[in-house]
Design a protein around this motif. Structure first.
Motif, short mmCIF file in Angstrom:
data_model
loop_
_atom_site.label_atom_id
_atom_site.label_comp_id
_atom_site.label_asym_id
_atom_site.label_seq_id
_atom_site.Cartn_x
_atom_site.Cartn_y
_atom_site.Cartn_z
N GLU A 59 10.07 -38.15 -40.75
CA GLU A 59 9.43 -39.21 -39.98
C GLU A 59 10.38 -39.64 -38.86
N ASN A 60 9.85 -40.31 -37.87
CA ASN A 60 10.64 -40.81 -36.76
C ASN A 60 10.98 -42.28 -36.98
N ARG A 61 12.20 -42.64 -36.55
CA ARG A 61 12.63 -44.03 -36.60
C ARG A 61 12.30 -44.69 -35.27
N GLY A 62 11.89 -45.93 -35.30
CA GLY A 62 11.56 -46.65 -34.07
C GLY A 62 12.30 -47.97 -33.96
N ASP A 63 12.47 -48.40 -32.71
CA ASP A 63 13.10 -49.70 -32.48
C ASP A 63 12.02 -50.77 -32.43
N PRO A 64 12.41 -52.02 -32.31
CA PRO A 64 11.40 -53.09 -32.26
C PRO A 64 10.39 -52.93 -31.13
N GLU A 65 10.75 -52.21 -30.08
CA GLU A 65 9.83 -52.04 -28.97
C GLU A 65 8.92 -50.83 -29.14
N GLY A 66 9.05 -50.13 -30.28
CA GLY A 66 8.17 -49.00 -30.55
C GLY A 66 8.68 -47.68 -30.02
N ARG A 67 9.89 -47.64 -29.49
CA ARG A 67 10.44 -46.39 -28.98
C ARG A 67 11.14 -45.62 -30.11
N VAL A 68 11.04 -44.29 -30.03
CA VAL A 68 11.67 -43.44 -31.03
C VAL A 68 13.18 -43.48 -30.83
N CYS A 69 13.88 -43.74 -31.94
CA CYS A 69 15.35 -43.82 -31.86
C CYS A 69 16.01 -42.95 -32.92
N GLY A 70 15.36 -41.90 -33.32
CA GLY A 70 15.97 -40.98 -34.28
C GLY A 70 14.97 -40.46 -35.29
N PRO A 82 9.19 -34.14 -32.22
CA PRO A 82 8.04 -34.19 -31.29
C PRO A 82 6.77 -34.62 -32.01
N GLU A 83 5.90 -35.25 -31.27
CA GLU A 83 4.64 -35.75 -31.81
C GLU A 83 3.82 -34.60 -32.39
N GLY A 84 3.31 -34.80 -33.60
CA GLY A 84 2.48 -33.79 -34.26
C GLY A 84 3.25 -32.68 -34.93
N LYS A 85 4.57 -32.77 -34.99
CA LYS A 85 5.39 -31.71 -35.58
C LYS A 85 6.07 -32.15 -36.87
N LEU A 86 5.65 -33.26 -37.42
CA LEU A 86 6.31 -33.76 -38.64
C LEU A 86 6.13 -32.82 -39.82
N GLU A 87 5.04 -32.09 -39.88
CA GLU A 87 4.82 -31.11 -40.94
C GLU A 87 5.25 -29.73 -40.51
N ALA A 88 5.12 -29.44 -39.22
CA ALA A 88 5.45 -28.09 -38.73
C ALA A 88 6.93 -27.78 -38.85
N VAL A 89 7.78 -28.80 -38.89
CA VAL A 89 9.23 -28.54 -38.95
C VAL A 89 9.62 -27.82 -40.24
N PHE A 90 8.75 -27.89 -41.28
CA PHE A 90 9.07 -27.25 -42.54
C PHE A 90 8.50 -25.83 -42.63
N GLN A 91 7.87 -25.36 -41.58
CA GLN A 91 7.35 -24.00 -41.59
C GLN A 91 8.47 -23.00 -41.31
N ARG A 92 8.27 -21.78 -41.81
CA ARG A 92 9.28 -20.73 -41.60
C ARG A 92 9.41 -20.39 -40.12
N PHE A 93 10.65 -20.20 -39.70
CA PHE A 93 11.00 -19.75 -38.35
C PHE A 93 10.60 -20.74 -37.26
N TYR A 94 10.31 -21.99 -37.66
CA TYR A 94 10.03 -22.99 -36.63
C TYR A 94 11.36 -23.46 -36.05
N THR A 95 11.49 -23.40 -34.75
CA THR A 95 12.72 -23.85 -34.08
C THR A 95 12.35 -24.57 -32.80
N GLU A 96 13.07 -25.68 -32.60
CA GLU A 96 12.97 -26.40 -31.34
C GLU A 96 14.28 -27.17 -31.20
N ARG A 97 15.27 -26.49 -30.56
CA ARG A 97 16.64 -26.97 -30.54
C ARG A 97 16.92 -27.83 -29.31
N PRO A 98 18.04 -28.58 -29.36
CA PRO A 98 18.39 -29.43 -28.20
C PRO A 98 18.69 -28.58 -26.97
#
Length: 591
Positions: free
Chosen positions: A570-581, A524-540
């Motif tokens: 970091e997020n991977r993007g396609d040529p159209e700028g969409r997040v793809c992983g 998610p946007e703005g969570k690239l650093e937060a994912v490394f915090q303790r007890f941070y979870t956001e599952r499928p």
């Protein structure tokens, strides 16, 4: 990417949290029951450690800081500098070579005077009583002595061949008898009388004192009383050095009085060594004055040097005591880094160590708060289910509630296991010995394990590792394997069925860079650093609740940083700028 956690454990959302504060104590009790006897033993050790720390802090006497010249460091510096200065002073007190050269010069001067005087006596004060029998005339000899030795300070004595004394320049004869003349020593104290007496006293205790024979003078003097006179009657010109009863030098020379190579008597010239003693004393006094000035400068410089060393160290010690005994952070270690020396380095290191200590304490407090918060959630759900099951009579409802209770217990078990692993991580990383780890081989083994147990809908793995590159890093293989297992587990969790997980490793300059990417929804946007915090979870969506604790990525980051590396997301993007992983990159220093 719906959520990214190291162990992939979600945080409780929408669960009942009522009466959470009252359940905190019960959560602690359940934590102890989960740990069993090991937990009680650990708690006992912690209480014993705390008791010993309290006892040490109360029984340890306060450090006594010496100041000024009483400081041990100041005394050492001052003692060493003064001793170094005192060594040449003590050596220069013995001016033996200089003194001996002065004595030899005085003896030579007396010998020259004696020879000139003896020639005059041999030509003017000799009378022939019969053919071949000549002798010295006493009266003529005395008159000649008075003329030649006036104002010289030299005493002359003439002895006949028979050994009796004929004339003495210090004895005057007249109608009333004889009068002995004695020259008083000059007053050379000049304000240094006490200093000279101290020097003489010190010379008595120093090794290498004068070993000259004692000067004795009989009432009726004879040639046999003086060795140099005996030598002169034998045709020689010896000299002697003696000490009188006051310790003063007495220099004497005897030469034969001859006429046509016939020895008619002996002339003995003597004088005190006041000139020699005065020259030596003057030299010693000059040396002492110079050394005294040097001593004063040395003492001042020693205090200055000791102050520049001892004072900042004392300030650092006092500040360290205040930090140790203080209950807040209002005390700060002084900064001496501008000095540009070892004390500045020590100050910088102590300040950095103190900052690291405060950061560690903050981390411990934050970890404890996070643990309490995460344990309260399943405990609240568990208590709610237990209270409800007692009032429900429907078997189906009871079965659902028991299933919830079982899930919460399992969640607590996983949570406590991950917390235990995270709490031991620092100590284990500091104690473990590092080895050379082949990252390429490690990734191949992990991929092989994943492919061996994959299902039909499981994602495929693509491994890009160049065989000719050296991908060795120094580290702990088990912990590095844990990092990559966590990242692969996250990628598997968020990858769509039949997706591809790409693992790549390559050598870049002095680092080994490993990237693990998936084809999931990304972070998610703005969570690239937060994912490394303790007890941070956001599952499928659709994943069973409570499966992950949210500590995996935090532990992975801790392990990577302990190896001197970095990890980023970091997020991977396609040529159209969409997040793809999502893509996680680990950079480790190569061997």
């Amino acid at each position: 990417m719906a959520s990214v956690t190291a162990t992939g454990k979600p945080e409780l959302h929408g669960r009942a949290r009522r009466r959470a504060d009252s359940l905190e104590g019960q959560g602690t009790n359940m934590l102890r029951r989960q740990n069993g006897e090991g937990g009680r033993a650990a708690g006992k050790r912690a209480r014993q450690t705390e008791s010993r720390a309290d006892e040490t802090s109360t029984t340890r006497p306060p450090r006594r800081h010496s100041r000024g010249w009483r400081s041990p460091l100041v005394r050492r510096i001052l003692t060493i500098n003064v001793l170094v200065l005192a060594i040449p002073v003590l050596g220069l007190m013995h001016l033996d070579q200089y003194r001996n050269s002065l004595i030899a010069a005085e003896i030579d001067s007396l010998r020259i005077q004696a020879r000139a005087f003896s020639l005059s006596l041999g030509s003017t004060a000799v009378v022939a009583t019969q053919v071949g029998d000549e002798r010295l005339l006493p009266e003529v000899t005395r008159n000649l002595m008075r003329v030649l030795l006036v104002d010289t300070g030299v005493r002359a004595r003439i002895f006949a061949r028979s050994g009796e004394i004929l004339a003495d320049s210090f004895v005057l004869g007249g109608p009333g008898g004889q009068v002995q003349i004695q020259t008083l020593p000059p007053d050379r104290d000049g304000g240094f009388g006490l200093l000279r007496r101290l020097l003489n006293l010190a010379m008595q205790w120093l090794p290498g004192k004068d070993s000259f024979p004692l000067y004795r003078e009989a009432r009726e003097q004879k040639a046999a009383d003086y060795d140099e006179v005996i030598g002169a009657l034998a045709g020689q010109s010896p000299g002697m050095v003696r000490l009188d009863r006051q310790g003063r030098l007495v220099l004497s020379v005897a030469v034969p009085v001859q006429r046509y190579r016939q020895v008619l008597g002996a002339l003995m010239l003597s004088k005190d060594g006041a000139v020699v003693d005065a020259a030596v004393d003057d030299r010693r006094r000059d040396i002492l004055i110079v050394c005294g000035v040097a001593l004063g400068v040395t003492v001042l410089l020693s205090f200055y040097l000791a102050g520049t060393i001892a004072r900042p160290i004392r300030r650092l010690a006092l500040a360290a005591d205040q930090v140790r005994s203080g209950k807040g952070r209002q005390f700060e270690l002084p900064d001496f880094t501008r000095r540009g020396d070892e004390i500045g380095d020590l100050s910088d290191s102590l300040r950095a160590m103190t900052e690291a200590l405060w950061h560690r304490l903050d981390a411990i407090e934050a970890f404890a708060a996070d643990v309490a918060h995460e344990i309260k959630n399943p405990l609240t759900s568990l208590r709610s289910a237990v209270e409800t099951v007692a009032r429900v009579e429907d078997p189906e409802q009871q079965k659902k509630l028991m299933s919830i209770i079982l899930d919460d217990v399992q969640r607590l078990d996983r949570l406590i296991s991950d917390i235990s692993d995270a709490s031991r991580l620092d100590a284990e990383l500091s104690r473990a010995e590092t080895d050379i780890v082949d990252i390429g081989g490690l990734l191949r083994a992990l991929v092989a394990v994943q492919e061996a147990g994959e299902r039909a809908e499981a994602p495929r793995f693509q491994l890009d590792v160049l065989d000719h590159q050296d991908l060795s890093v120094p580290g702990i293989e088990g912990r590095l394997g844990q990092v990559f297992r966590n990242l692969i587990s996250n990628a598997v969790t968020f990858s769509p069925p039949g997706g591809t997980i790409r693992l790549a490793a390559q050598r870049q300059a002095g680092d080994v860079v490993v990237s693990i990417s998936d084809e999931g929804p990304g972070i998610p946007e703005g969570k690239l650093e937060a994912v490394f915090q303790r007890f941070y979870t956001e599952r499928p969506a659709g994943e069973k609740f409570g499966t992950h604790s949210g500590l995996g990525l935090s532990i992975s980051k801790q392990i990577v940083e302990a190896h001197g590396g970095t990890i980023r997301a970091e997020n991977r993007g396609d040529p159209e700028g969409r997040v793809c992983g999502a893509c996680f990159t680990v950079r480790l220093p190569a061997d």
